[in-house]
Each structure stands twice: as structure tokens, then as C-alpha cells.
Design an enzyme around this catalytic site. Structure first.
Site: not given
Ligand code: ADP
Length: 378
Positions: A7, A68, A157, A188-189, A218, A260-261, A311, A362
Site C-alpha cells: 500500500n 492496492r 473502501h 479516518n475515512g 472531511r 481522532d475519535m 471495530e 483488506e
Molecule cells: P484509517 O482510515 O486511517 O485506516 P482506522 O480505520 O485505523 O483509520 O481508524 C482510525 C480511527 O479509529 C481514529 O479516529 C481512532 O480514534 C478510532 N479509534 C480507534 N480505537 C478507538 C476506540 N477505542 N474508541 C474510539 N475510537 C477509536
């Protein structure tokens, strides 16, 4: 069969080594960041690739390389072995994803040079959505804009949505053709897809990955007149609007705090107003799409959550599904809270629609497609 999965991004190179025998598994990983930046470890993708081969000690074993590619346009509906003609066709798609495609091609060039004689396969994020019918993928503008400029919804995706579709069916002991699913890839996306008996029939991302859900940085859906207004009446340049909507909006822009969630969930719990609003908007938008796709599918057998947020973030899953009981989605609060990063059934036994968490894989899909495309192997 051993497959190396690449990737390759603008300044990053992620590699995974996969053994595709049986169900398949990832046996090693190596990644490099900040390639080419001042003071970075690697000055080029080729340097980073060489280091990854060294780390993984896999040169002798790798039989094929899977790459990818974000965009397959309308031409590539499935994975394809890259030869000169295919490479030339991929180059014509660069304008559709200028921030990604040239860097994917750098990874391909490095693999060709450093692993000579091994077939290279392109696996496209858009491919799973090739089944979306015209009445769902066209924008309601004159058809010449599609015919002359390729303007339509493509969706992204796809590799992730396809993986969880297959995995959901396997967990139910059936085939994908038996189920109507709404798959939510929330990272993130983020995107939601309506999968009708194994085929994508609609997805929330469109011409680019900007459409649809509220994402890390976004905006997702927006009246296009806002763009015109910003340019004509507020004096913004097109590039500034691009940066605003792709990099300064979404969770980060609304909260004023972070994309960041995990950070936002903590801040929202502590009473941060911006974080609360961003989280509420994220959940509401996702809920709207699930509602829309329940209509598109005339009901669903399952909803699947995947991606870093899908997840791991129980509170977000609750925020999305909480108001959907009238539509047959009833979460089990305990099962939902307990589910983090592993496969889990999180709906109540009496829920007409099953809700599951399925961590995405993926790279494994890319490896399997590569084995299948090159040697007809699984
Ligand atoms: P990308 O799209 O860059 O591959 P990921 O699928 O790794 O991103 O997702 C990243 C997001 O998942 C971030 O916003 C992160 O904060 C969130 N995240 C990961 N673990 C947790 C958690 N335990 N609680 C809330 N959000 C989470």
C-alpha cells in the site's frame, strides 16, 4: 502461496506478507513513514521497499505482489495483472485520484525492479462497487458529463466492504448471495455500503472519497452551492475550498479539537461542547445512511461495523443504532460494550436485523485476489 501486499502512499509504504493457503493469514508487516521528507529514514519508495524486504526476509519466497490502487475508474471491475498496457490504462486514471495513483505506481515500479520475474497485481478500492446500477451511481446532471468526463459516483473502501460481506456470510454459515447487508467502514475515512445478496448496490462515497459520512477531516455531504458561494461570494480560491472540505472539516473542523475519535469520545464525556457536537453529527449522518439503505434494500438481514471506529468505539455504535429500533435494529448494550477489535454479535436475539462487529482485513483480500488472479490459487 506467499504474496507481498503493498500500500504505497505519497510519503508512506505499508507492506504485509501474506500466506494465502487455507483461510489465509498475514505473517509479517513492515512500514515506512515520511519517505522523502527532511531527516527521514528513506529518501525514496524504492529505498523503503528494499528495507521492508530486508525486514521481512521474504525475497526468495514471494511468488507475487499485490498492490492496492484507490481508483479503477470504469475500466477495472476486478483485480488485474499489471503489464505495460494495464499500466498505461492505470495512468489515464491519475486525474481521478491525483493524490494517490502516482504513489501507487511508485510502489509498482519498486516491486518490478526489486522483485523481478514476480507478477504484480492491481486490486482496486472501487472494484466492489462496479455492480452499482446507473440510477444509483449517476448524478442527476446531463449524461455528457459522465460520458466525456467520467463524472459519476465510484465508491471506495470496496476491498473492506467486500471482506466483511464474505465474512458475515461465513459467520452465518451461508453464502453472500443469501443476505442483504449494510456494511459500515468507519475509520479516518468512512463509508456505508448497501450490499444486496453479495453485490454492492449503493455506497456513500461518490466521485471522490469526500462524499457521504462525516469523516476525520472531511465534511462528507454538502450542498454543492456552498462551494460556489465560498468561491464567488467569500473570495476563497478553489484550492483553499479543497483544503477546507478535505483536510479542515469533519470531526476535526467541527470539534476544533481533533480528528481522532478516541480523543473526541473522551473529551465529549468530559463535557467539551465541540467534541459532543462532532460526535453527534457523525452518528446522525451514519444513522441517516443506514435508514436510506434499509429503504434501498427493502430491509436488511445484517448491519456490520468495521474500521478503527466501527471495530472499537462502542459508544459510537450505540449512538448510530440507538435510534433505529423502529426499523428493526436492536443492540444488546452489554454485547456492544464488550466488543472491541474482535468479531462479535452485538444485537439482541430478538433483533430482526443482526448487528455484528467484524474487523476488516483488506491486506488479506488483496493477497487472495493476487493469488487468484495470477495462479488461480486461493
Ligand atoms: P484509517 O482510515 O486511517 O485506516 P482506522 O480505520 O485505523 O483509520 O481508524 C482510525 C480511527 O479509529 C481514529 O479516529 C481512532 O480514534 C478510532 N479509534 C480507534 N480505537 C478507538 C476506540 N477505542 N474508541 C474510539 N475510537 C477509536
Amino acid at each position: 502461496m506467499i504474496v507481498l501486499v503493498l500500500n504505497s502512499g505519497s510519503s508512506s509504504l505499508k507492506t504485509a506478507l501474506a500466506d494465502t493457503s487455507g483461510a489465509g493469514r498475514i505473517v509479517g508487516r513492515a512500514s515506512a513513514e515520511r519517505i522523502g521528507e527532511p531527516g527521514a529514514d528513506y529518501s525514496s519508495h524504492e529505498d523503503a521497499f528494499l528495507a521492508a524486504l530486508d525486514t521481512l526476509q521474504c525475497q526468495a519466497d514471494v511468488r507475487a505482489v499485490g498492490h492496492r490502487f484507490v481508483h479503477g475508474g470504469e475500466r477495472f471491475r476486478e483485480a488485474v495483472v499489471i503489464d505495460d498496457a494495464v499500466e498505461a490504462e492505470i495512468r489515464t486514471l491519475i486525474p481521478l485520484a491525483p493524490l494517490h495513483m502516482p504513489h501507487h505506481l511508485k510502489g509498482y515500479a519498486a516491486a518490478r525492479r526489486l522483485l523481478p520475474g514476480r507478477p504484480n497485481v492491481a486490486v482496486f478500492d472501487t472494484a466492489f462497487h462496479a455492480t452499482i446500477p446507473p440510477e444509483h451511481h449517476l448524478y442527476a446532471i446531463p449524461p455528457r458529463y459522465h460520458d466525456d468526463h467520467g463524472i459519476r459516483r465510484y465508491g471506495f473502501h470496496g476491498t473492506s466492504h467486500r471482506y466483511v460481506t464474505g465474512r458475515y456470510a461465513a459467520l452465518r454459515g451461508g453464502a453472500p448471495e443469501e443476505f442483504r447487508l449494510i456494511t459500515c467502514h468507519l475509520g479516518n475515512g468512512a463509508s456505508v455500503t448497501a450490499v444486496d445478496r453479495g453485490r454492492s448496490i449503493d455506497t456513500s462515497m461518490g466521485f471522490t472519497p469526500l462524499e457521504g459520512l462525516v469523516m476525520g477531516t472531511r465534511s462528507g455531504d454538502l450542498d454543492p452551492a456552498v462551494v460556489l458561494y465560498l468561491i464567488r461570494d467569500c473570495g476563497m480560491q478553489p484550492d483553499a475550498v479543497d483544503a477546507l472540505l478535505n483536510r479542515e472539516s469533519g470531526l476535526a473542523g467541527v470539534s476544533g479539537l481533533s480528528n481522532d475519535m478516541r480523543t473526541l469520545c473522551q473529551a465529549a464525556d468530559a463535557g467539551h461542547a465541540g467534541a459532543r457536537l462532532a460526535v453527534a453529527m457523525f452518528c446522525y449522518r451514519a444513522r441517516k445512511y443506514i435508514g436510506a439503505y434499509l429503504a434501498a434494500l427493502n430491509g436488511a438481514d445484517g448491519v456490520v461495523f468495521t474500521g478503527g471506529i466501527g471495530e472499537n468505539a462502542a459508544g459510537i455504535r450505540e449512538g448510530i443504532c440507538g435510534g433505529l429500533d423502529a426499523l428493526g435494529i436492536r443492540l444488546d448494550p452489554d454485547a456492544n460494550r464488550a466488543a472491541a477489535g474482535t468479531e462479535a454479535l452485538i444485537s439482541r436475539p430478538d433483533s430482526p436485523v443482526e448487528v455484528r462487529v467484524i474487523p476488516t482485513q483488506e491486506e488479506l483480500v488483496i493477497a487472495r485476489d493476487t493469488a487468484q488472479t495470477t495462479y488461480g490459487l486461493r
